[in-house]
Design a protein around this motif. Sequence first.
Motif, mmCIF file in Angstrom:
data_model
loop_
_atom_site.group_PDB
_atom_site.id
_atom_site.type_symbol
_atom_site.label_atom_id
_atom_site.label_comp_id
_atom_site.label_asym_id
_atom_site.label_seq_id
_atom_site.Cartn_x
_atom_site.Cartn_y
_atom_site.Cartn_z
ATOM 1 N N TRP A 234 16.965 10.777 -16.212
ATOM 2 C CA TRP A 234 15.728 10.901 -15.446
ATOM 3 C C TRP A 234 15.011 12.224 -15.702
ATOM 4 C CZ3 TRP A 234 12.129 8.132 -13.663
ATOM 5 C CH2 TRP A 234 11.274 8.558 -12.642
ATOM 6 N N LYS A 238 11.203 11.399 -16.658
ATOM 7 C CA LYS A 238 10.145 11.721 -15.686
ATOM 8 C C LYS A 238 9.159 12.771 -16.191
ATOM 9 C CE LYS A 238 12.819 15.181 -13.003
ATOM 10 N NZ LYS A 238 11.853 16.253 -12.805
ATOM 11 N N ALA A 252 6.666 11.526 -13.481
ATOM 12 C CA ALA A 252 6.858 12.014 -12.114
ATOM 13 C C ALA A 252 6.737 13.523 -11.980
ATOM 14 C CB ALA A 252 8.229 11.569 -11.585
ATOM 15 N N THR A 294 16.572 6.855 -11.584
ATOM 16 C CA THR A 294 16.179 8.129 -10.966
ATOM 17 C C THR A 294 17.377 9.012 -10.625
ATOM 18 O OG1 THR A 294 16.116 7.161 -8.744
ATOM 19 C CG2 THR A 294 14.058 7.161 -10.017
ATOM 20 N N THR A 295 18.588 8.483 -10.762
ATOM 21 C CA THR A 295 19.785 9.298 -10.518
ATOM 22 C C THR A 295 20.572 9.539 -11.810
ATOM 23 O OG1 THR A 295 21.132 7.349 -9.975
ATOM 24 C CG2 THR A 295 19.993 8.460 -8.156
ATOM 25 N N SER A 500 5.806 14.052 -7.126
ATOM 26 C CA SER A 500 7.070 13.556 -7.673
ATOM 27 C C SER A 500 7.625 12.419 -6.838
ATOM 28 C CB SER A 500 8.096 14.687 -7.760
ATOM 29 O OG SER A 500 7.675 15.683 -8.666
ATOM 30 N N VAL A 504 7.778 7.992 -7.832
ATOM 31 C CA VAL A 504 8.945 7.109 -7.718
ATOM 32 C C VAL A 504 8.622 5.935 -6.793
ATOM 33 C CG1 VAL A 504 11.332 6.945 -6.921
ATOM 34 C CG2 VAL A 504 10.583 8.950 -8.218
#
Length: 545
Positions: A234, A238, A252, A294-295, A500, A504
Amino acid sequence: MSKKVLSFLLIAVMGFTIFTGCGKSTGGTSDNTADKKSAKDGSKSPEKFTGYPMDQKDTELTWWVGQGYTLNEAYATAEESPFHKNLQDMVGVKINWQFPTAGTDANQAFNLMLNSETLPDIIYHSIMADIERYMEEGIIRDLSDDLEKNSPAYYSFITSNEMYDKHMKTDSGKYYGYGLFQEDGGWNATYQGPLIRQDWLDAQSLEAPKTISDWDNILKTFNKEYNAVFSGPWSRVKASAISGAFGAYTLADYKLYVDDDAKVQLAQAQPEWKDYMEKLHEWWEAGLIDQDITTNDDEAARTKALNGLTGLSYSSMGQLSNWATDAEKAGNGAKWVGMQYPTGDDGTLSMVYGGYGIGRTVAAITTSCPDEKLETAMRVLDYAYTDEGNLFWNFGKKGESWDYDDKGEPAYLDLVTKDPDGLNNAISKYGGSVWNGSCIQLTKLLYLKNEPVAIEANDTWFYPNEKVTAKWVLPNGVTRTTEESNALDELVSSIQTYVSETAVKYMTGEESLDSYDKFVKKLDDMGLPTVLKTNQAAYDRFLAR
């Protein structure tokens, strides 16, 4: 691009045009502030400099490093670390290394350090944008009067190139720090991009996707045939990923960029960013994007690549090297390759990840470094920009971690190539330029560090896209006045968090893109016009240097 290591003197004269001190001075520091921050240790002024190593083992410099050449995870102290231990011997000065506690946010650690009673002599951190404030507050020294005399190699290097010189001084012309420069500029800076399973393409009789519509087809095919999705770390995804295909400039991450009219803009406030979010949400809803993306960190993405959970990804040269090595060891037939950034169906490609090859972190000397140690500190920092020091910072100690091969080029020795932690990890034990450092990062380092497939990937990401790798980038050397820095502190922090988090939410559908106009309105209410106006003024001053 030549793989040959250029000598420092050659690097210093290969200027290119991209845009058409101290002694007792402390950059406006009041006597009271200087007294509070000073840490006189009784050390004597150095004798006339005759070369490295200096005979200054009775002098101790404290050096705080927030990122880049921090400790390799294999070591608990600098005394165990070959790079940190050897640098002391190479320069002939005792160094008391200081690092953030493991797991601590570097910026938080930096702020805590600034509030301590005594500052270290040298700080390495991302302080360029606010350097005027740090100098005015009596934290960082003005090196202008002494740079040419005490750091001749560095001074010669930065003044040989207009862009380097612009980056390493303030709007008023003060020199303050020692930066990171990448030998081949944009090639080094464009170190990440799209990755794909070539073996899967071959099995399905497909060509590498060129447009967003092609990506649609590949994602659906890989999902149907292999139950695979788009995934990646991520932190890299991002930052931008394939935003350029939509005319956008980030995913992001809060991102200020320079548009074609030389105006500073916020990427998330542009309608093209909304288009990008719409496509990502479409893929998310269709189950074509890793629902845990995202993790994902580098290791999580690496594991998913090894296990065949993704066939289309976005990551870095170094990670591609790892994935290729993993596949070979596993014997699973996976053939990961880099591929060209996609364009919009109309040919749009506004940007790819990159820059000018000049970092945003610098080593600066604080006002806690007394006058009698100033020359020593500047000589220590200058070492990285000498011929010998440049090789040491990149490859480590000659005869220990590397030596010249039969072609006269640096090559790692068994100590590095057979390290049980792997080559990518091992080289950061011996050199200081692997991630970023106050030095010149040689391209040869990246060739030695990475697998051939990763070098080919970087060529693919950079060379066809040279016109859009950096022109959008707000230069790292842009500096704000003290008043500007103070005004932006809280504004930028809150906007960063808001954009940010909202990105998401838009991607996952937690929030509908029907609210986009309200999102932009809230950005304005949060102070975005002030942020843009202030950064525009700073950018204009940078261009006028």
